[in-house]
Each structure stands twice: as C-alpha cells, then as structure tokens.
Scaffold this motif. Structure first.
Motif, PDB file in Angstrom:
ATOM      1  N   VAL A  25       0.713  -1.212   0.433  1.00 54.74           N
ATOM      2  CA  VAL A  25       0.224   0.077   0.007  1.00 54.74           C
ATOM      3  C   VAL A  25       0.675   1.165  -0.306  1.00 54.74           C
ATOM      4  CG1 VAL A  25      -2.150  -0.823   1.377  1.00 54.74           C
ATOM      5  CG2 VAL A  25      -0.073  -0.322   2.809  1.00 54.74           C
ATOM      6  N   VAL A  26       0.449   2.366  -0.680  1.00 56.85           N
ATOM      7  CA  VAL A  26       1.048   3.739  -0.516  1.00 56.85           C
ATOM      8  C   VAL A  26       0.444   4.605   0.975  1.00 56.85           C
ATOM      9  CG1 VAL A  26       1.917   5.279  -1.336  1.00 56.85           C
ATOM     10  CG2 VAL A  26       1.948   3.283  -3.272  1.00 56.85           C
ATOM     11  N   ILE A  27       1.141   4.896   1.692  1.00 54.27           N
ATOM     12  CA  ILE A  27       0.473   5.341   2.009  1.00 54.27           C
ATOM     13  C   ILE A  27       1.587   6.814   2.533  1.00 54.27           C
ATOM     14  CG2 ILE A  27       0.081   5.402   5.038  1.00 54.27           C
ATOM     15  CD1 ILE A  27      -0.650   2.983   5.163  1.00 54.27           C
ATOM     16  N   LYS A  28       1.295   7.911   2.452  1.00 52.19           N
ATOM     17  CA  LYS A  28       1.595   9.171   2.960  1.00 52.19           C
ATOM     18  C   LYS A  28       2.973   9.389   1.528  1.00 52.19           C
ATOM     19  CE  LYS A  28       0.993  10.788   7.367  1.00 52.19           C
ATOM     20  NZ  LYS A  28       1.349  10.689   8.791  1.00 52.19           N
ATOM     21  N   GLY A  29       2.898   8.999   0.421  1.00 55.76           N
ATOM     22  CA  GLY A  29       3.777   8.869  -0.153  1.00 55.76           C
ATOM     23  C   GLY A  29       5.344   7.354  -0.154  1.00 55.76           C
ATOM     24  N   LYS A  30       4.391   6.541   0.795  1.00 55.07           N
ATOM     25  CA  LYS A  30       5.657   6.075   1.642  1.00 55.07           C
ATOM     26  C   LYS A  30       5.437   4.187   0.422  1.00 55.07           C
ATOM     27  CE  LYS A  30       8.318   7.619   4.916  1.00 55.07           C
ATOM     28  NZ  LYS A  30       7.589   8.794   6.228  1.00 55.07           N
ATOM     29  N   ASN A  31       6.126   3.897  -0.405  1.00 52.91           N
ATOM     30  CA  ASN A  31       5.180   1.853   0.027  1.00 52.91           C
ATOM     31  C   ASN A  31       5.418   1.297   1.135  1.00 52.91           C
ATOM     32  OD1 ASN A  31       4.299   0.908  -2.647  1.00 52.91           O
ATOM     33  ND2 ASN A  31       6.532   2.148  -3.903  1.00 52.91           N
ATOM     34  N   ILE A  32       4.792   1.160   1.436  1.00 51.58           N
ATOM     35  CA  ILE A  32       4.582   0.010   2.569  1.00 51.58           C
ATOM     36  C   ILE A  32       4.207  -1.234   2.430  1.00 51.58           C
ATOM     37  CG2 ILE A  32       3.658  -0.576   4.659  1.00 51.58           C
ATOM     38  CD1 ILE A  32       3.472   3.237   5.032  1.00 51.58           C
ATOM     39  N   SER A  33       5.160  -2.580   2.499  1.00 48.27           N
ATOM     40  CA  SER A  33       4.527  -3.607   2.051  1.00 48.27           C
ATOM     41  C   SER A  33       4.287  -4.731   3.654  1.00 48.27           C
ATOM     42  CB  SER A  33       5.881  -4.525   1.238  1.00 48.27           C
ATOM     43  OG  SER A  33       6.682  -4.875   1.540  1.00 48.27           O
ATOM     44  N   PHE A  34       3.637  -5.441   3.899  1.00 44.03           N
ATOM     45  CA  PHE A  34       3.495  -6.779   4.872  1.00 44.03           C
ATOM     46  C   PHE A  34       2.450  -7.512   4.441  1.00 44.03           C
ATOM     47  CE2 PHE A  34      -0.937  -5.152   5.623  1.00 44.03           C
ATOM     48  CZ  PHE A  34      -0.950  -3.692   4.854  1.00 44.03           C
ATOM     49  N   LEU A  35       2.316  -8.253   5.318  1.00 40.34           N
ATOM     50  CA  LEU A  35       2.499  -9.919   5.373  1.00 40.34           C
ATOM     51  C   LEU A  35       0.288 -10.239   5.929  1.00 40.34           C
ATOM     52  CD1 LEU A  35       4.966 -12.021   5.681  1.00 40.34           C
ATOM     53  CD2 LEU A  35       4.545 -11.669   3.844  1.00 40.34           C
ATOM     54  N   VAL A  36      -0.569  -9.730   5.151  1.00 36.89           N
ATOM     55  CA  VAL A  36      -1.751 -10.056   5.597  1.00 36.89           C
ATOM     56  C   VAL A  36      -2.225 -11.781   5.547  1.00 36.89           C
ATOM     57  CG1 VAL A  36      -2.219  -8.105   5.047  1.00 36.89           C
ATOM     58  CG2 VAL A  36      -2.935  -9.543   3.201  1.00 36.89           C
ATOM     59  N   PRO A  37      -2.617 -11.872   6.509  1.00 42.35           N
ATOM     60  CA  PRO A  37      -3.048 -13.150   6.743  1.00 42.35           C
ATOM     61  C   PRO A  37      -4.565 -13.243   5.999  1.00 42.35           C
ATOM     62  CG  PRO A  37      -3.818 -12.441   9.299  1.00 42.35           C
ATOM     63  CD  PRO A  37      -2.849 -11.086   7.934  1.00 42.35           C
ATOM     64  N   MET A  38      -4.483 -14.612   5.498  1.00 44.24           N
ATOM     65  CA  MET A  38      -5.750 -15.103   4.434  1.00 44.24           C
ATOM     66  C   MET A  38      -6.005 -16.504   4.805  1.00 44.24           C
ATOM     67  SD  MET A  38      -5.532 -13.290   1.287  1.00 44.24           S
ATOM     68  CE  MET A  38      -6.590 -12.412   0.315  1.00 44.24           C
ATOM     69  N   TYR A  39      -7.044 -17.235   4.056  1.00 48.59           N
ATOM     70  CA  TYR A  39      -6.968 -19.050   3.599  1.00 48.59           C
ATOM     71  C   TYR A  39      -7.784 -18.560   2.276  1.00 48.59           C
ATOM     72  CZ  TYR A  39      -8.623 -19.277   8.848  1.00 48.59           C
ATOM     73  OH  TYR A  39      -8.747 -18.697   9.927  1.00 48.59           O
ATOM     74  N   LYS A  40      -7.140 -19.864   1.927  1.00 44.50           N
ATOM     75  CA  LYS A  40      -7.072 -20.327   0.747  1.00 44.50           C
ATOM     76  C   LYS A  40      -8.002 -21.431   0.695  1.00 44.50           C
ATOM     77  CE  LYS A  40      -3.910 -21.599  -3.797  1.00 44.50           C
ATOM     78  NZ  LYS A  40      -2.787 -21.006  -4.118  1.00 44.50           N
ATOM     79  N   CYS A  41      -8.811 -21.176  -0.051  1.00 49.03           N
ATOM     80  CA  CYS A  41      -9.368 -22.807  -0.719  1.00 49.03           C
ATOM     81  C   CYS A  41      -8.657 -24.178  -1.122  1.00 49.03           C
ATOM     82  CB  CYS A  41     -10.827 -22.111  -1.636  1.00 49.03           C
ATOM     83  SG  CYS A  41     -11.909 -23.354  -1.947  1.00 49.03           S
ATOM     84  N   SER A  42      -8.409 -25.267  -0.866  1.00 47.79           N
ATOM     85  CA  SER A  42      -8.596 -25.803  -1.308  1.00 47.79           C
ATOM     86  C   SER A  42      -8.830 -26.411  -2.741  1.00 47.79           C
ATOM     87  CB  SER A  42      -8.321 -27.364  -0.653  1.00 47.79           C
ATOM     88  OG  SER A  42      -9.271 -27.363  -0.216  1.00 47.79           O
ATOM     89  N   VAL A  43     -10.228 -26.114  -2.677  1.00 49.72           N
ATOM     90  CA  VAL A  43     -10.975 -26.988  -3.848  1.00 49.72           C
ATOM     91  C   VAL A  43     -11.332 -25.679  -5.073  1.00 49.72           C
ATOM     92  CG1 VAL A  43     -13.275 -27.813  -4.859  1.00 49.72           C
ATOM     93  CG2 VAL A  43     -12.573 -27.961  -2.921  1.00 49.72           C
TER      94      VAL A  43
END
Ligand SMILES: [Zn+2]
Length: 159
Positions: A25-43
C-alpha cells in the motif's frame, strides 16, 4: 494450518489453508509492504479473509505505516538536515553529537537509540529550534545565518 470453513466462491464448507500474502500500500507517499493473513480454498483456490483477519490486516498495516514513519534512513537524515540548511558538522553540534557523527549516519551507520530519538525530534522545527538555541554558540556565524534563514526554521523564528 488446515481448517474447514465456508468458501465464498464454492459456497460450501471446504478445506482451507491459512496463508500470509504480501500486500503493498502507499501511505503518505511511502511504499509499505506487509504480510496479511488469509485463507486459501483447497477446492477453487480462491483467497479470502474472515472479519478477524481483515481487522488483523488493518492493524498490521497501521503498525507498518508507523514503523516506516519513524524509520531513519540515511536519505531521511539528509533531508532533515537540508531542511535546516545545516552542514553535517553544524547539524551534529546543534543536536549535541560528535563532529563526525552525522557524516557516519548519512553513510549508513545506524544511530544509537538516544541519537535516533534526537534525530526524530529534530524533524519538528520547535524542537530543533530549542536545540539550536542551546548549542548555537558552538557553530560559526555563516552557518547560523544559513540555518536561521532555512526553509525549516525561518517561518518558525519569524512567527
Ligand atoms: Zn472455494
């Protein structure tokens, strides 16, 4: 971690795995990257977030933004110093540091924790001006003139 839950695309209970996905994401002109938790469907392979994961992601994003805000890179130190038109030596004197300290930091050396704090505080013209008032006797007239007329200080001094 393997879990079973309802997939929004399959619309039934499926086996999902918990993943961490890099988000930028870009916040106040800075590129910020981080890891978000998600689920992935096996089907169907679709990736989705529960409300809890969404809240967690927002919190992580906020923390990363705060971290980036207070991160002191050599470029950031240079930009603070240049805002006050100060030479490396004068800037070090004003902040109460050794003559060559700023030079080392601008070359990439990591500031000690107390110096880091001083540098972060010096971003604020009011704080910088107080430090300047205390230590200005250590610096020459030419530097004083430049600093007092700098973009970072002149508006503060004349208001
Ligand atoms: Zn699915």
């Amino acid at each position: 971690m393997i879990k079973e839950m309802s997939c929004p695309d399959c619309e039934k209970i499926v086996v999902v795995s918990e993943i961490r996905k890099e988000t930028n994401v870009v916040i106040k002109g800075k590129n910020i990257s981080f890891l978000v938790p998600m689920y992935k469907c096996s089907v169907c392979g679709s990736e989705f977030q529960t409300m809890e994961q969404l809240e967690e992601s927002l919190k992580l994003g906020k923390q990363s933004a705060e971290y980036a805000e207070n991160e002191l890179t050599p470029e950031k130190i240079i930009s603070i110093r240049e805002k006050y038109n100060a030479s490396q030596k004068a800037f070090a004197m004003i902040l109460g540091m050794g003559e060559l300290t700023i030079n080392k930091y601008e070359q990439g050396e990591k500031p000690s924790s107390s110096n880091r704090m001083l540098l972060l505080l010096s971003q604020d013209p009011g704080c910088f001006y107080k430090m300047y008032e205390i230590n200005k006797y250590k610096i020459g007239d030419v530097q004083k003139e430049k600093i007092e007329h700098s973009a970072g200080l002149s508006r503060f001094i004349n208001s």
